[in-house]
Design a protein around this motif. Structure first.
Motif, PDB file in Angstrom:
ATOM      1  N   LEU A 187       0.831  -1.210   0.000  1.00 18.61           N
ATOM      2  CA  LEU A 187       0.000   0.000   0.000  1.00 18.61           C
ATOM      3  C   LEU A 187       0.866   1.260   0.000  1.00 18.61           C
ATOM      4  O   LEU A 187       0.494   2.277  -0.592  1.00 18.61           O
ATOM      5  CB  LEU A 187      -0.929  -0.005   1.209  1.00 18.61           C
ATOM      6  CG  LEU A 187      -2.010  -1.083   1.225  1.00 18.61           C
ATOM      7  CD1 LEU A 187      -2.780  -1.054   2.547  1.00 18.61           C
ATOM      8  CD2 LEU A 187      -2.963  -0.908   0.052  1.00 18.61           C
ATOM      9  N   ILE A 188       2.018   1.192   0.654  1.00 19.38           N
ATOM     10  CA  ILE A 188       2.941   2.334   0.623  1.00 19.38           C
ATOM     11  C   ILE A 188       3.458   2.534  -0.792  1.00 19.38           C
ATOM     12  O   ILE A 188       3.511   3.664  -1.302  1.00 19.38           O
ATOM     13  CB  ILE A 188       4.101   2.114   1.614  1.00 19.38           C
ATOM     14  CG1 ILE A 188       3.581   2.148   3.050  1.00 19.38           C
ATOM     15  CG2 ILE A 188       5.198   3.165   1.407  1.00 19.38           C
ATOM     16  CD1 ILE A 188       4.630   1.816   4.097  1.00 19.38           C
ATOM     17  N   GLU A 189       3.847   1.443  -1.443  1.00 15.27           N
ATOM     18  CA  GLU A 189       4.317   1.560  -2.827  1.00 15.27           C
ATOM     19  C   GLU A 189       3.237   2.137  -3.730  1.00 15.27           C
ATOM     20  O   GLU A 189       3.522   2.920  -4.644  1.00 15.27           O
ATOM     21  CB  GLU A 189       4.748   0.190  -3.359  1.00 15.27           C
ATOM     22  CG  GLU A 189       5.240   0.249  -4.792  1.00 15.27           C
ATOM     23  CD  GLU A 189       5.626  -1.107  -5.356  1.00 15.27           C
ATOM     24  OE1 GLU A 189       6.011  -1.157  -6.542  1.00 15.27           O
ATOM     25  OE2 GLU A 189       5.554  -2.112  -4.620  1.00 15.27           O
ATOM     26  N   ALA A 190       1.987   1.758  -3.482  1.00 11.58           N
ATOM     27  CA  ALA A 190       0.874   2.193  -4.324  1.00 11.58           C
ATOM     28  C   ALA A 190       0.308   3.547  -3.911  1.00 11.58           C
ATOM     29  O   ALA A 190      -0.657   4.019  -4.533  1.00 11.58           O
ATOM     30  CB  ALA A 190      -0.239   1.143  -4.284  1.00 11.58           C
ATOM     31  N   ALA A 191       0.869   4.187  -2.900  1.00 11.93           N
ATOM     32  CA  ALA A 191       0.345   5.476  -2.434  1.00 11.93           C
ATOM     33  C   ALA A 191       0.313   6.486  -3.577  1.00 11.93           C
ATOM     34  O   ALA A 191       1.216   6.523  -4.426  1.00 11.93           O
ATOM     35  CB  ALA A 191       1.193   6.008  -1.287  1.00 11.93           C
ATOM     36  N   ARG A 192      -0.713   7.303  -3.608  1.00  6.04           N
ATOM     37  CA  ARG A 192      -0.875   8.276  -4.686  1.00  6.04           C
ATOM     38  C   ARG A 192       0.242   9.308  -4.739  1.00  6.04           C
ATOM     39  O   ARG A 192       0.772   9.600  -5.825  1.00  6.04           O
ATOM     40  CB  ARG A 192      -2.239   8.971  -4.543  1.00  6.04           C
ATOM     41  CG  ARG A 192      -2.542  10.000  -5.623  1.00  6.04           C
ATOM     42  CD  ARG A 192      -3.831  10.751  -5.320  1.00  6.04           C
ATOM     43  NE  ARG A 192      -3.792  11.323  -3.980  1.00  6.04           N
ATOM     44  CZ  ARG A 192      -3.131  12.435  -3.666  1.00  6.04           C
ATOM     45  NH1 ARG A 192      -2.448  13.095  -4.579  1.00  6.04           N
ATOM     46  NH2 ARG A 192      -3.151  12.894  -2.426  1.00  6.04           N
ATOM     47  N   PRO A 193       0.663   9.912  -3.615  1.00  5.08           N
ATOM     48  CA  PRO A 193       1.704  10.946  -3.701  1.00  5.08           C
ATOM     49  C   PRO A 193       3.097  10.361  -3.958  1.00  5.08           C
ATOM     50  O   PRO A 193       3.311   9.155  -3.876  1.00  5.08           O
ATOM     51  CB  PRO A 193       1.657  11.608  -2.312  1.00  5.08           C
ATOM     52  CG  PRO A 193       0.415  11.114  -1.653  1.00  5.08           C
ATOM     53  CD  PRO A 193       0.149   9.770  -2.247  1.00  5.08           C
ATOM     54  N   ILE A 194       4.032  11.255  -4.244  1.00  4.66           N
ATOM     55  CA  ILE A 194       5.439  10.886  -4.278  1.00  4.66           C
ATOM     56  C   ILE A 194       5.875  10.600  -2.846  1.00  4.66           C
ATOM     57  O   ILE A 194       5.567  11.356  -1.921  1.00  4.66           O
ATOM     58  CB  ILE A 194       6.288  12.030  -4.860  1.00  4.66           C
ATOM     59  CG1 ILE A 194       5.818  12.374  -6.272  1.00  4.66           C
ATOM     60  CG2 ILE A 194       7.766  11.666  -4.837  1.00  4.66           C
ATOM     61  CD1 ILE A 194       5.966  11.260  -7.270  1.00  4.66           C
ATOM     62  N   THR A 195       6.600   9.504  -2.639  1.00  7.81           N
ATOM     63  CA  THR A 195       7.001   9.109  -1.285  1.00  7.81           C
ATOM     64  C   THR A 195       8.512   9.208  -1.118  1.00  7.81           C
ATOM     65  O   THR A 195       9.275   8.878  -2.031  1.00  7.81           O
ATOM     66  CB  THR A 195       6.538   7.675  -0.975  1.00  7.81           C
ATOM     67  OG1 THR A 195       6.922   6.803  -2.057  1.00  7.81           O
ATOM     68  CG2 THR A 195       5.028   7.618  -0.812  1.00  7.81           C
ATOM     69  N   ILE A 196       8.926   9.662   0.064  1.00 12.28           N
ATOM     70  CA  ILE A 196      10.338   9.841   0.383  1.00 12.28           C
ATOM     71  C   ILE A 196      10.614   9.231   1.751  1.00 12.28           C
ATOM     72  O   ILE A 196       9.914   9.534   2.718  1.00 12.28           O
ATOM     73  CB  ILE A 196      10.731  11.329   0.422  1.00 12.28           C
ATOM     74  CG1 ILE A 196      10.301  12.055  -0.858  1.00 12.28           C
ATOM     75  CG2 ILE A 196      12.232  11.489   0.646  1.00 12.28           C
ATOM     76  CD1 ILE A 196      10.459  13.569  -0.766  1.00 12.28           C
ATOM     77  N   ALA A 197      11.629   8.390   1.834  1.00 15.25           N
ATOM     78  CA  ALA A 197      12.068   7.847   3.119  1.00 15.25           C
ATOM     79  C   ALA A 197      13.312   8.599   3.564  1.00 15.25           C
ATOM     80  O   ALA A 197      14.291   8.683   2.816  1.00 15.25           O
ATOM     81  CB  ALA A 197      12.369   6.356   3.005  1.00 15.25           C
ATOM     82  N   ALA A 198      13.278   9.146   4.787  1.00 14.83           N
ATOM     83  CA  ALA A 198      14.413   9.881   5.347  1.00 14.83           C
ATOM     84  C   ALA A 198      15.161   8.943   6.286  1.00 14.83           C
ATOM     85  O   ALA A 198      14.834   8.834   7.467  1.00 14.83           O
ATOM     86  CB  ALA A 198      13.928  11.123   6.089  1.00 14.83           C
TER      87      ALA A 198
END
Length: 255
Positions: free
Chosen positions: A89-100
């Motif tokens: 579900l994180i991979e499929a999230a609509r927004p651009i995702t960034i891990a810090a």
């Protein structure tokens, strides 16, 4: 869902949202309650079309130590597949995702980061996948992401040899998008978020989704062609062309 003060939190600031892992005393391991909180936050983020960037941050020295292994074997407790479905579900999230990634990532924590579009790390970052040494076969999404992000040889090295890799090596093999000093992490997150927010949402988020599908071998030419035509007919594309001709910053409105 029962409220837990140490469960991952969600904060929203205009176009940017942050899911923060808040259990540093337990190395930010994720149990069923934490995973349920993340799912709830993802639902909220996906339904808010103003949000274009979702950041994953964590408190303490360890970014995430994966699934809480004390849950395995407990009655009525979901196992690794539930964890994997949450990471999907994180991979499929609509927004651009960034891990810090400011510290260690272990087990499923490595997959959480690979599910993100960008992974910004500091010299304190390190990664370890101990599944085989624990006797656990990883779920489908993790295997797929390791291969698509890192390549088959590196996936085998990390899964089958269980090697611990430090920040420099994480950058070399493509695990990290960038490696920067810890003092610059927050400013770089803001910089990337602002850059993403300045893009036209229809192609930005559409191409993100299509690239992830291609990485999984789910290549659908027709759906990509439809996305191209949708963007060409959008008000944002007309605005982008106008702004380019007038040499100004475009004002995209997701229309």
């Amino acid at each position: 869902m029962k409220n837990c003060p140490n469960s991952p939190s969600l904060s929203v600031d205009g176009y940017s949202a942050t899911i923060r892992l808040r259990s540093p005393e337990h190395s930010n391991r994720l149990g069923p309650v934490d995973l349920a909180a993340i799912r709830m936050h993802l639902d909220a983020v996906n339904s808010n079309t103003a949000i274009r960037v979702l950041r994953f941050e964590a408190e303490g020295k360890t970014f995430c130590s994966g699934y809480d292994i004390s849950c395995f074997g407990a009655a009525y407790t979901p196992g690794a597949l539930y964890f994997g479905e949450t990471i999907d579900l994180i991979e499929a999230a609509r927004p651009i995702t960034i891990a810090a990634i400011h510290g260690g990532i272990y087990g499923g924590g490595t997959d959480l980061c690979l599910a993100c579009d960008f992974r910004i790390g500091t010299p304190q970052a390190e990664a370890l996948m101990p599944a085989a040494s624990l006797g656990l076969h990883l779920y489908p999404g993790a295997l797929s992401r390791y291969v698509s992000r890192l390549g088959l040889n590196q996936a085998k090295r990390l899964f089958l040899m269980g090697e611990r890799v430090r920040a420099d090596e994480m950058l070399r093999i493509g695990f990290l998008t960038e490696l920067i000093d810890a003092s610059r992490l927050e400013s770089r997150l803001i910089e990337i978020s602002e850059r993403m927010a300045a893009m036209a949402p229809i192609p930005l988020l559409g191409m993100k989704a299509q690239l992830n599908r291609i990485a999984r071998g789910d290549f659908d030419i027709r759906s990509i062609e439809e996305a191209v035509m949708l963007s060409e007919a959008s008000e944002d594309f007309a605005e982008g062309l106008c702004a380019w001709k007038e040499r100004r910053i475009p004002n995209f409105k997701h229309r």
